[in-house]
Design a protein around this motif. Sequence first.
Motif, PDB file in Angstrom:
ATOM      1  N   MET A   1      30.417  15.168  21.963  1.00 24.17           N
ATOM      2  CA  MET A   1      30.052  15.590  23.309  1.00 24.17           C
ATOM      3  C   MET A   1      29.452  16.988  23.312  1.00 24.17           C
ATOM      4  SD  MET A   1      30.773  13.016  25.245  1.00 24.17           S
ATOM      5  CE  MET A   1      30.924  13.593  26.931  1.00 24.17           C
ATOM      6  N   ALA A   2      29.921  17.861  22.410  1.00 20.56           N
ATOM      7  CA  ALA A   2      29.352  19.204  22.328  1.00 20.56           C
ATOM      8  C   ALA A   2      27.944  19.110  21.756  1.00 20.56           C
ATOM      9  CB  ALA A   2      30.217  20.099  21.458  1.00 20.56           C
ATOM     10  N   THR A   3      27.034  19.921  22.282  1.00 21.66           N
ATOM     11  CA  THR A   3      25.629  19.777  21.906  1.00 21.66           C
ATOM     12  C   THR A   3      25.154  20.814  20.899  1.00 21.66           C
ATOM     13  OG1 THR A   3      24.998  21.106  23.834  1.00 21.66           O
ATOM     14  CG2 THR A   3      25.034  18.694  24.105  1.00 21.66           C
ATOM     15  N   THR A   4      25.742  21.978  20.859  1.00 23.99           N
ATOM     16  CA  THR A   4      25.301  23.010  19.928  1.00 23.99           C
ATOM     17  C   THR A   4      26.375  23.259  18.880  1.00 23.99           C
ATOM     18  OG1 THR A   4      26.233  24.894  21.133  1.00 23.99           O
ATOM     19  CG2 THR A   4      24.067  24.099  21.847  1.00 23.99           C
ATOM     20  N   GLN A   5      25.948  23.838  17.762  1.00 23.40           N
ATOM     21  CA  GLN A   5      26.898  24.116  16.683  1.00 23.40           C
ATOM     22  C   GLN A   5      27.960  25.114  17.130  1.00 23.40           C
ATOM     23  OE1 GLN A   5      26.989  22.383  14.060  1.00 23.40           O
ATOM     24  NE2 GLN A   5      28.535  23.479  12.867  1.00 23.40           N
ATOM     25  N   ASN A   6      27.563  26.103  17.918  1.00 25.13           N
ATOM     26  CA  ASN A   6      28.537  27.082  18.419  1.00 25.13           C
ATOM     27  C   ASN A   6      29.576  26.419  19.316  1.00 25.13           C
ATOM     28  OD1 ASN A   6      27.435  29.240  17.052  1.00 25.13           O
ATOM     29  ND2 ASN A   6      26.139  29.881  18.766  1.00 25.13           N
ATOM     30  N   GLN A   7      29.133  25.467  20.140  1.00 24.04           N
ATOM     31  CA  GLN A   7      30.072  24.748  20.985  1.00 24.04           C
ATOM     32  C   GLN A   7      31.044  23.934  20.143  1.00 24.04           C
ATOM     33  OE1 GLN A   7      27.311  22.559  23.468  1.00 24.04           O
ATOM     34  NE2 GLN A   7      27.623  23.930  25.198  1.00 24.04           N
ATOM     35  N   ARG A   8      30.517  23.264  19.124  1.00 26.84           N
ATOM     36  CA  ARG A   8      31.384  22.464  18.252  1.00 26.84           C
ATOM     37  C   ARG A   8      32.420  23.336  17.551  1.00 26.84           C
ATOM     38  NH1 ARG A   8      26.216  20.340  16.717  1.00 26.84           N
ATOM     39  NH2 ARG A   8      25.795  18.362  17.767  1.00 26.84           N
ATOM     40  N   LEU A   9      31.968  24.488  17.049  1.00 28.95           N
ATOM     41  CA  LEU A   9      32.898  25.385  16.360  1.00 28.95           C
ATOM     42  C   LEU A   9      33.951  25.919  17.321  1.00 28.95           C
ATOM     43  CD1 LEU A   9      30.443  27.380  14.048  1.00 28.95           C
ATOM     44  CD2 LEU A   9      32.167  25.701  13.350  1.00 28.95           C
ATOM     45  N   GLY A  10      33.530  26.260  18.527  1.00 33.69           N
ATOM     46  CA  GLY A  10      34.480  26.766  19.511  1.00 33.69           C
ATOM     47  C   GLY A  10      35.526  25.728  19.880  1.00 33.69           C
ATOM     48  N   ILE A  11      35.080  24.493  20.102  1.00 35.19           N
ATOM     49  CA  ILE A  11      36.008  23.411  20.431  1.00 35.19           C
ATOM     50  C   ILE A  11      36.938  23.131  19.256  1.00 35.19           C
ATOM     51  CG2 ILE A  11      36.154  20.924  20.872  1.00 35.19           C
ATOM     52  CD1 ILE A  11      33.600  21.238  22.557  1.00 35.19           C
ATOM     53  N   PHE A  41      43.552  14.798  17.510  1.00 37.02           N
ATOM     54  CA  PHE A  41      42.607  13.951  16.769  1.00 37.02           C
ATOM     55  C   PHE A  41      41.807  13.062  17.719  1.00 37.02           C
ATOM     56  CE2 PHE A  41      45.037  15.305  13.108  1.00 37.02           C
ATOM     57  CZ  PHE A  41      44.069  15.376  12.127  1.00 37.02           C
ATOM     58  N   PHE A  42      42.432  12.597  18.781  1.00 32.78           N
ATOM     59  CA  PHE A  42      41.691  11.803  19.769  1.00 32.78           C
ATOM     60  C   PHE A  42      40.636  12.657  20.458  1.00 32.78           C
ATOM     61  CE2 PHE A  42      40.765  10.077  23.914  1.00 32.78           C
ATOM     62  CZ  PHE A  42      40.685   8.715  23.702  1.00 32.78           C
ATOM     63  N   LEU A  43      41.039  13.822  20.931  1.00 32.50           N
ATOM     64  CA  LEU A  43      40.113  14.704  21.644  1.00 32.50           C
ATOM     65  C   LEU A  43      39.020  15.222  20.715  1.00 32.50           C
ATOM     66  CD1 LEU A  43      42.691  16.656  23.834  1.00 32.50           C
ATOM     67  CD2 LEU A  43      41.032  14.946  24.615  1.00 32.50           C
ATOM     68  N   ALA A  44      39.355  15.437  19.447  1.00 34.39           N
ATOM     69  CA  ALA A  44      38.332  15.856  18.483  1.00 34.39           C
ATOM     70  C   ALA A  44      37.294  14.757  18.319  1.00 34.39           C
ATOM     71  CB  ALA A  44      38.975  16.190  17.141  1.00 34.39           C
ATOM     72  N   GLY A  45      37.738  13.502  18.247  1.00 36.44           N
ATOM     73  CA  GLY A  45      36.789  12.399  18.172  1.00 36.44           C
ATOM     74  C   GLY A  45      35.921  12.319  19.411  1.00 36.44           C
ATOM     75  N   PHE A  46      36.485  12.654  20.560  1.00 34.30           N
ATOM     76  CA  PHE A  46      35.759  12.611  21.827  1.00 34.30           C
ATOM     77  C   PHE A  46      34.729  13.735  21.917  1.00 34.30           C
ATOM     78  CE2 PHE A  46      35.489  13.702  26.408  1.00 34.30           C
ATOM     79  CZ  PHE A  46      34.969  12.498  26.877  1.00 34.30           C
ATOM     80  N   LEU A  48      33.855  15.979  19.331  1.00 39.16           N
ATOM     81  CA  LEU A  48      33.154  16.344  18.098  1.00 39.16           C
ATOM     82  C   LEU A  48      32.698  15.106  17.335  1.00 39.16           C
ATOM     83  CD1 LEU A  48      35.671  19.095  16.913  1.00 39.16           C
ATOM     84  CD2 LEU A  48      33.531  19.447  18.170  1.00 39.16           C
ATOM     85  N   ARG A  49      32.310  14.077  18.058  1.00 42.99           N
ATOM     86  CA  ARG A  49      31.981  12.784  17.457  1.00 42.99           C
ATOM     87  C   ARG A  49      30.956  12.907  16.338  1.00 42.99           C
ATOM     88  NH1 ARG A  49      28.324   8.581  19.104  1.00 42.99           N
ATOM     89  NH2 ARG A  49      27.765   9.820  20.919  1.00 42.99           N
ATOM     90  N   GLY A  50      29.961  13.762  16.499  1.00 40.17           N
ATOM     91  CA  GLY A  50      28.921  13.899  15.487  1.00 40.17           C
ATOM     92  C   GLY A  50      29.270  14.840  14.351  1.00 40.17           C
TER      93      GLY A  50
END
Length: 201
Positions: A1-11, A41-46, A48-50
Amino acid sequence: MATTQNQRLGIFLALALVMAATRVHLSLFHHDVWDASWAIFFLAGFWLRGSFRWAFPLLIVEAVVVDYIVISNQGISFWDHYCVSAAYWFLVPSYLSLWLGGSWLARQQPGLNLRGLGTAAVAVLGGWVACYVISNGSFYWLSNSVPQPRSVGAWVANMGDWYLFFLEATVLYIALGLVVHALAVQLSRTLGHAGQSKLPH
């Protein structure tokens, strides 16, 4: 769901922090808290799917490291602990089932309506059931901590003794995460509309 690398790292960092804080079963107020690992782990899949290739292994490593530190601080050898046996490594497919549940939910792009809530419920329960059966079953059949003789009936009874505790904790944390997600989406839309209204016509 996160679109940028910074968002993914923050999440990822936020999820890792919550898992570390709750997996040691201590809160800032020195009271026991529910372990959020299954929900993480569920929320990470939601969210950080990519990013499965790096996020999932890192969360697994974190879980093992936290367990090792907590057990060692109790003055017990890691492999002598009640919860650690050959079944311990079945936590990988157990947690993977939760990740896949969250990832599937993200692909459905659920809305803030009854259909979206139903889709979320299916994803959560599906991932949770798979995780619970794998983790509980592997522990029951492979751990030396379970007394002999073993039977399918006793295993089913054992699952019945523990399912409510794990279900409540997982659903509570996931629900909190999805509420945060819904608020963030709504805020983003509101700010987006506000920005568009200020554009010259």
